[in-house]
Design an enzyme around this catalytic site. Structure first.
Site, PDB file in Angstrom:
ATOM      1  N   GLU A 166       0.824  -1.208   0.000  1.00  0.00           N
ATOM      2  CA  GLU A 166       0.000   0.000   0.000  1.00  0.00           C
ATOM      3  C   GLU A 166       0.864   1.266   0.000  1.00  0.00           C
ATOM      4  O   GLU A 166       1.894   1.336   0.678  1.00  0.00           O
ATOM      5  CB  GLU A 166      -0.920   0.005   1.220  1.00  0.00           C
ATOM      6  CG  GLU A 166      -1.737  -1.276   1.273  1.00  0.00           C
ATOM      7  CD  GLU A 166      -3.072  -1.120   1.981  1.00  0.00           C
ATOM      8  OE1 GLU A 166      -3.889  -2.021   1.853  1.00  0.00           O
ATOM      9  OE2 GLU A 166      -3.283  -0.108   2.649  1.00  0.00           O
ATOM     10  N   CYS A 205       3.566   8.413   1.074  1.00  0.00           N
ATOM     11  CA  CYS A 205       3.842   7.522   2.204  1.00  0.00           C
ATOM     12  C   CYS A 205       4.075   6.124   1.640  1.00  0.00           C
ATOM     13  O   CYS A 205       3.171   5.534   1.029  1.00  0.00           O
ATOM     14  CB  CYS A 205       2.633   7.573   3.136  1.00  0.00           C
ATOM     15  SG  CYS A 205       2.762   6.452   4.514  1.00  0.00           S
ATOM     16  N   CYS A 235       3.845  -6.511   9.295  1.00  0.00           N
ATOM     17  CA  CYS A 235       4.901  -6.107  10.237  1.00  0.00           C
ATOM     18  C   CYS A 235       4.879  -7.097  11.391  1.00  0.00           C
ATOM     19  O   CYS A 235       3.817  -7.521  11.837  1.00  0.00           O
ATOM     20  CB  CYS A 235       4.632  -4.691  10.749  1.00  0.00           C
ATOM     21  SG  CYS A 235       5.903  -4.106  11.898  1.00  0.00           S
ATOM     22  N   CYS A 262       2.472  -3.768  17.332  1.00  0.00           N
ATOM     23  CA  CYS A 262       2.021  -2.696  18.230  1.00  0.00           C
ATOM     24  C   CYS A 262       0.494  -2.825  18.305  1.00  0.00           C
ATOM     25  O   CYS A 262      -0.166  -2.995  17.276  1.00  0.00           O
ATOM     26  CB  CYS A 262       2.422  -1.329  17.682  1.00  0.00           C
ATOM     27  SG  CYS A 262       4.201  -1.212  17.406  1.00  0.00           S
ATOM     28  N   CYS A 280      -2.025  -0.718  16.055  1.00  0.00           N
ATOM     29  CA  CYS A 280      -1.742  -0.591  14.614  1.00  0.00           C
ATOM     30  C   CYS A 280      -2.329  -1.757  13.816  1.00  0.00           C
ATOM     31  O   CYS A 280      -2.081  -2.924  14.142  1.00  0.00           O
ATOM     32  CB  CYS A 280      -0.216  -0.532  14.422  1.00  0.00           C
ATOM     33  SG  CYS A 280       0.289  -0.587  12.690  1.00  0.00           S
ATOM     34  N   GLY A 282       4.941  -1.688   7.602  1.00  0.00           N
ATOM     35  CA  GLY A 282       6.224  -2.297   7.927  1.00  0.00           C
ATOM     36  C   GLY A 282       7.163  -1.438   8.747  1.00  0.00           C
ATOM     37  O   GLY A 282       6.979  -0.233   8.893  1.00  0.00           O
ATOM     38  N   GLU A 283       8.179  -2.112   9.290  1.00  0.00           N
ATOM     39  CA  GLU A 283       9.205  -1.426  10.081  1.00  0.00           C
ATOM     40  C   GLU A 283      10.456  -1.312   9.202  1.00  0.00           C
ATOM     41  O   GLU A 283      11.154  -2.309   8.962  1.00  0.00           O
ATOM     42  CB  GLU A 283       9.479  -2.233  11.367  1.00  0.00           C
ATOM     43  CG  GLU A 283      10.695  -1.800  12.141  1.00  0.00           C
ATOM     44  CD  GLU A 283      10.800  -0.301  12.388  1.00  0.00           C
ATOM     45  OE1 GLU A 283       9.860   0.295  12.934  1.00  0.00           O
ATOM     46  OE2 GLU A 283      11.844   0.290  12.007  1.00  0.00           O
ATOM     47  N   SER A 308      10.440   6.593   9.520  1.00  0.00           N
ATOM     48  CA  SER A 308       9.802   6.472  10.828  1.00  0.00           C
ATOM     49  C   SER A 308      10.067   5.079  11.374  1.00  0.00           C
ATOM     50  O   SER A 308       9.902   4.081  10.672  1.00  0.00           O
ATOM     51  CB  SER A 308       8.293   6.696  10.668  1.00  0.00           C
ATOM     52  OG  SER A 308       7.625   6.352  11.858  1.00  0.00           O
ATOM     53  N   SER A 340       8.729   6.593  16.671  1.00  0.00           N
ATOM     54  CA  SER A 340       7.387   6.297  17.183  1.00  0.00           C
ATOM     55  C   SER A 340       7.515   6.003  18.669  1.00  0.00           C
ATOM     56  O   SER A 340       7.694   4.858  19.076  1.00  0.00           O
ATOM     57  CB  SER A 340       6.821   5.072  16.465  1.00  0.00           C
ATOM     58  OG  SER A 340       6.534   5.403  15.139  1.00  0.00           O
ATOM     59  N   LEU A 341       7.416   7.035  19.474  1.00  0.00           N
ATOM     60  CA  LEU A 341       7.613   6.868  20.917  1.00  0.00           C
ATOM     61  C   LEU A 341       6.302   6.436  21.586  1.00  0.00           C
ATOM     62  O   LEU A 341       6.232   5.418  22.247  1.00  0.00           O
ATOM     63  CB  LEU A 341       8.131   8.180  21.517  1.00  0.00           C
ATOM     64  CG  LEU A 341       8.692   8.075  22.915  1.00  0.00           C
ATOM     65  CD1 LEU A 341       9.919   7.199  22.967  1.00  0.00           C
ATOM     66  CD2 LEU A 341       9.012   9.462  23.474  1.00  0.00           C
ATOM     67  N   HIS A 342       5.267   7.252  21.444  1.00  0.00           N
ATOM     68  CA  HIS A 342       3.895   6.915  21.861  1.00  0.00           C
ATOM     69  C   HIS A 342       3.671   6.729  23.355  1.00  0.00           C
ATOM     70  O   HIS A 342       2.554   6.405  23.769  1.00  0.00           O
ATOM     71  CB  HIS A 342       3.384   5.666  21.139  1.00  0.00           C
ATOM     72  CG  HIS A 342       3.442   5.757  19.644  1.00  0.00           C
ATOM     73  ND1 HIS A 342       3.130   6.905  18.946  1.00  0.00           N
ATOM     74  CD2 HIS A 342       3.792   4.841  18.694  1.00  0.00           C
ATOM     75  CE1 HIS A 342       3.276   6.680  17.653  1.00  0.00           C
ATOM     76  NE2 HIS A 342       3.689   5.457  17.472  1.00  0.00           N
ATOM     77  N   ASN A 363      -6.224   6.385  14.802  1.00  0.00           N
ATOM     78  CA  ASN A 363      -7.226   5.938  13.827  1.00  0.00           C
ATOM     79  C   ASN A 363      -7.696   4.540  14.194  1.00  0.00           C
ATOM     80  O   ASN A 363      -6.869   3.639  14.345  1.00  0.00           O
ATOM     81  CB  ASN A 363      -6.607   5.897  12.423  1.00  0.00           C
ATOM     82  CG  ASN A 363      -6.218   7.277  11.963  1.00  0.00           C
ATOM     83  OD1 ASN A 363      -7.039   8.181  11.943  1.00  0.00           O
ATOM     84  ND2 ASN A 363      -4.953   7.452  11.625  1.00  0.00           N
ATOM     85  N   CYS A 398      -2.722   6.880   8.938  1.00  0.00           N
ATOM     86  CA  CYS A 398      -1.681   6.178   9.689  1.00  0.00           C
ATOM     87  C   CYS A 398      -2.243   4.963  10.397  1.00  0.00           C
ATOM     88  O   CYS A 398      -3.245   5.055  11.100  1.00  0.00           O
ATOM     89  CB  CYS A 398      -1.142   7.078  10.801  1.00  0.00           C
ATOM     90  SG  CYS A 398       0.011   8.264  10.257  1.00  0.00           S
TER      91      CYS A 398
HETATM   92  N1  SAH Z   1       6.879   0.915  11.579  1.00  0.00           N
HETATM   93  C1  SAH Z   1       7.191   2.282  11.542  1.00  0.00           C
HETATM   94  C2  SAH Z   1       6.593   3.019  10.356  1.00  0.00           C
HETATM   95  C3  SAH Z   1       5.188   2.685   9.972  1.00  0.00           C
HETATM   96  S1  SAH Z   1       3.910   3.182  11.062  1.00  0.00           S
HETATM   97  C4  SAH Z   1       6.829   2.945  12.848  1.00  0.00           C
HETATM   98  O1  SAH Z   1       6.163   2.318  13.662  1.00  0.00           O
HETATM   99  O2  SAH Z   1       7.258   4.076  13.068  1.00  0.00           O
HETATM  100  C5  SAH Z   1       3.814   4.956  10.816  1.00  0.00           C
HETATM  101  C6  SAH Z   1       3.270   5.711  12.016  1.00  0.00           C
HETATM  102  O3  SAH Z   1       1.852   5.454  12.211  1.00  0.00           O
HETATM  103  C7  SAH Z   1       3.931   5.326  13.328  1.00  0.00           C
HETATM  104  O4  SAH Z   1       4.211   6.449  14.125  1.00  0.00           O
HETATM  105  C8  SAH Z   1       2.873   4.471  13.966  1.00  0.00           C
HETATM  106  O5  SAH Z   1       3.052   4.340  15.336  1.00  0.00           O
HETATM  107  C9  SAH Z   1       1.620   5.207  13.587  1.00  0.00           C
HETATM  108  N2  SAH Z   1       0.388   4.426  13.751  1.00  0.00           N
HETATM  109  C10 SAH Z   1       0.254   3.092  13.718  1.00  0.00           C
HETATM  110  N3  SAH Z   1      -1.049   2.753  13.905  1.00  0.00           N
HETATM  111  C11 SAH Z   1      -1.735   3.890  14.067  1.00  0.00           C
HETATM  112  C12 SAH Z   1      -3.124   4.188  14.259  1.00  0.00           C
HETATM  113  N4  SAH Z   1      -4.035   3.235  14.309  1.00  0.00           N
HETATM  114  N5  SAH Z   1      -3.487   5.484  14.362  1.00  0.00           N
HETATM  115  C13 SAH Z   1      -2.561   6.473  14.251  1.00  0.00           C
HETATM  116  N6  SAH Z   1      -1.237   6.237  14.069  1.00  0.00           N
HETATM  117  C14 SAH Z   1      -0.830   4.974  13.972  1.00  0.00           C
HETATM  118 FE1  SF4 Z   2       4.857  -2.212  12.788  1.00  0.00          FE
HETATM  119 FE2  SF4 Z   2       5.013   0.468  12.919  1.00  0.00          FE
HETATM  120 FE3  SF4 Z   2       2.625  -0.790  13.004  1.00  0.00          FE
HETATM  121 FE4  SF4 Z   2       4.282  -0.986  15.084  1.00  0.00          FE
HETATM  122  S1  SF4 Z   2       3.321   0.886  14.319  1.00  0.00           S
HETATM  123  S2  SF4 Z   2       3.152  -2.675  14.130  1.00  0.00           S
HETATM  124  S3  SF4 Z   2       6.256  -1.019  14.063  1.00  0.00           S
HETATM  125  S4  SF4 Z   2       4.052  -0.754  11.289  1.00  0.00           S
END
Ligand code: SAH
Ligand code: SF4
Length: 364
Positions: free
Chosen positions: A103, A116, A123, A127, A130, A175-176, A207, A229-231, A308, A351
Site C-alpha cells: 500500500e 507515504c 509487520c 504494536c 496498529c 512495515g518497520e 519512521s 514512534s515513541l507513543h 485511527n 496512519c
Molecule cells: N513501523 C514504523 C513506520 C510505519 S507506522 C513505525 O512504527 O514508526 C507509521 C506511524 O503510524 C507510526 O508512528 C505508527 O506508530 C503510527 N500508527 C500506527 N497505527 C496507528 C493508528 N491506528 N493510528 C494512528 N497512528 C498509527
Molecule cells: Fe509495525 Fe510500525 Fe505498526 Fe508498530 S506501528 S506494528 S512497528 S508498522
C-alpha cells in the site's frame, strides 16, 4: 485496473535495474565490460527522469551495451492494481503481487505533497494500536518494490495531469523500515541521488518504532530525517502498547536517536517524536509532563497523532479537547508541537490503517 499485470515471465538470473542504486549499477556495468563511467548516470537518467523502461529507446547508450543490458537485465516497476481516492484528495494505491498487497498513499497539501511508502508487507512488531501489526509479517519488500511505489506514483500523477508533484517521502506505510535495513537504505540512496528521484534529505523521513542496533547501523549508512514512534512517556505504558519496548526500551532508543542526531545534517531542527493519542492510556496531563521531562535533553519536535481506529482494536482516540490540553502543556515547556491532520480516513489510508486483511471502519 488489471490485477494480474504484475506477473512477470523473466528469467530469474536477470537483474531488475530498479534494484540497484548508483554504486550497484556501476558495479553491474563493469561486470558487463562497460567501462565508460558516465554510462551509469546516463542509464539512471533514462530510468528516473524519463521513466523509460525500454533499453532500445536509450539512444545515447551504444548498441553493444544495450544488447548486453537486454541479455542480463530488465527494468520493471510493479504497477498499481487498485486506486482509491478520498474526498480530501488523498489517494491510496495498492500493488498486488502474487496476491500480496503493497500500500502506498499520496497526500496532497497546499504547499507540498507527501508520498507515504511501505517497506514491508505486514509487520512483525505487533504494536497493539496498529492495523498493520495485527496483520502479522509477510515479507520484506525488494529495493525495486520500494522504488516502484515512487516511480508509479509520479507516472500516475502525470497521467492524471495532477501538477502537485511529490515533494516529500515518508517511510510510514506498512512495515518497520529498520527491519529491512539494507533494502531500505539502497532505496533511500536512489531517492536522494541527483540522478535518481533527487529529493533533499530533509524531505525524506524514515519512521521507526526504535530498533536501536539498526538505528546505530543506519548512522553509518545514510543521513535522512528521522521520526521515532515513541507513543509513551515511560516504559510501563510503552511495554503495554508496543511489545518491542521489552527488547529496546525508551532509554536505548533515545540514546541511539541522539547519536544519530549528532552525525546528521538532515535533522538539524531535531528528531520528530511521534505520539499517538490513546484515550485514558497515554494522554493525561501527568503523561505530558513526563514526556516533557523525558525529551528535555533531546532536540525534538513532537507530532501528536489522533489514533485511527480499526475493527477489533480495543482503544479509543483521545478527544480533541484533551489533545489540545496535552499539546499546550508541552508548548509551555518550549516544545514545538504539531497535531497531525487525519487524511484519507474514508478510504482507510490514514496512519496505522494500512492492511489488506482487516476490515476497517471509521473513527467515532
Ligand atoms: N513501523 C514504523 C513506520 C510505519 S507506522 C513505525 O512504527 O514508526 C507509521 C506511524 O503510524 C507510526 O508512528 C505508527 O506508530 C503510527 N500508527 C500506527 N497505527 C496507528 C493508528 N491506528 N493510528 C494512528 N497512528 C498509527
Ligand atoms: Fe509495525 Fe510500525 Fe505498526 Fe508498530 S506501528 S506494528 S512497528 S508498522
Amino acid at each position: 485496473m488489471n490485477k494480474n499485470i504484475n506477473i512477470l515471465n523473466i528469467s530469474t538470473s536477470k537483474i531488475n535495474l530498479l534494484d540497484l542504486n548508483r554504486q550497484d549499477l556501476k558495479n553491474f556495468l563493469i561486470s558487463l565490460g562497460e567501462i565508460k563511467s558516465f554510462c551509469t548516470e546516463q542509464i539512471m537518467k533514462w530510468i528516473y527522469t524519463h521513466y523509460c523502461n525500454d533499453f532500445n529507446k536509450m539512444f545515447n547508450i551504444s548498441i553493444k551495451t544495450r544488447n548486453k543490458l537486454c541479455k542480463k537485465s530488465y527494468i520493471f516497476a510493479p504497477k498499481f492494481t487498485e486506486e482509491k481516492i478520498s474526498h480530501d484528495g488523498t489517494i491510496k494505491w495498492i500493488t498486488s503481487i502474487n496476491n500480496q498487497k503493497i500500500e502506498t498513499v499520496y497526500i496532497p497539501e497546499e504547499k507540498r505533497s507527501t508520498l507515504c511508502v511501505s517497506s514491508q508487507i505486514g509487520c512483525c512488531l505487533q504494536c497493539h494500536f496498529c492495523a498493520t501489526g495485527k496483520e502479522g509479517f509477510q515479507r520484506n519488500l525488494k529495493v525495486s518494490e520500494i522504488v516502484a511505489q515512487i516511480w508509479q506514483a509520479n507516472k500516475t500523477l502525470k497521467e492524471k495531469n495532477i501538477t502537485n508533484r511529490i515533494t516529500n517521502i515518508v517511510f510510514m506505510g506498512m512495515g518497520e523500515p529498520l527491519l529491512n535495513l539494507n533494502n531500505v537504505v539502497s532505496a533511500l540512496k536512489i531517492i536522494l541521488d541527483k540522478y535518481g528521484f533527487s529529493l533533499s534529505k530533509r524531505r525524506v523521513t524514515l519512521s521507526t518504532s526504535g530498533i536501536a542496533p539498526a538505528l546505530d547501523k543506519l548512522r553509518n549508512m545514510i543521513d535522512i530525517s528521522l521520526a521515532i514512534s515513541l507513543h509513551a512517556p515511560n516504559d510501563v505504558i510503552r511495554n503495554l502498547i508496543m511489545p518491542i519496548n521489552r527488547k529496546y526500551n525508551i532509554s536505548a532508543i533515545l540514546n541511539s536517536a541522539l547519536k544519530y542526531l549528532k552525525f546528521s545534517n538532515a535533522n538539524r531542527g531535531g528528531v520528530t517524536i511521534e505520539y499517538v493519542m490513546l484515550d485514558g492510556i497515554n494522554d493525561s496531563n501527568e503523561n505530558a509532563q513526563q514526556l516533557a521531562t523525558l525529551l528535555s535533553k533531546i532536540p525534538s519536535k513532537i507530532n501528536l497523532i489522533p489514533w485511527n481506529s480499526f475493527l477489533g482494536a480495543s482503544f479509543l482516540c483521545s478527544n480533541i479537547h484533551r489533545i489540545n490540553i496535552f499539546a499546550n502543556i508541552l508548548r509551555k515547556k518550549g516544545f514545538s508541537v504539531m497535531i497531525r491532520k487525519n487524511r484519507g480516513q474514508d478510504i482507510n489510508a490514514a496512519c496505522g490503517q494500512l492492511t489488506s486483511n482487516i476490515i476497517n471502519h471509521l473513527t467515532k
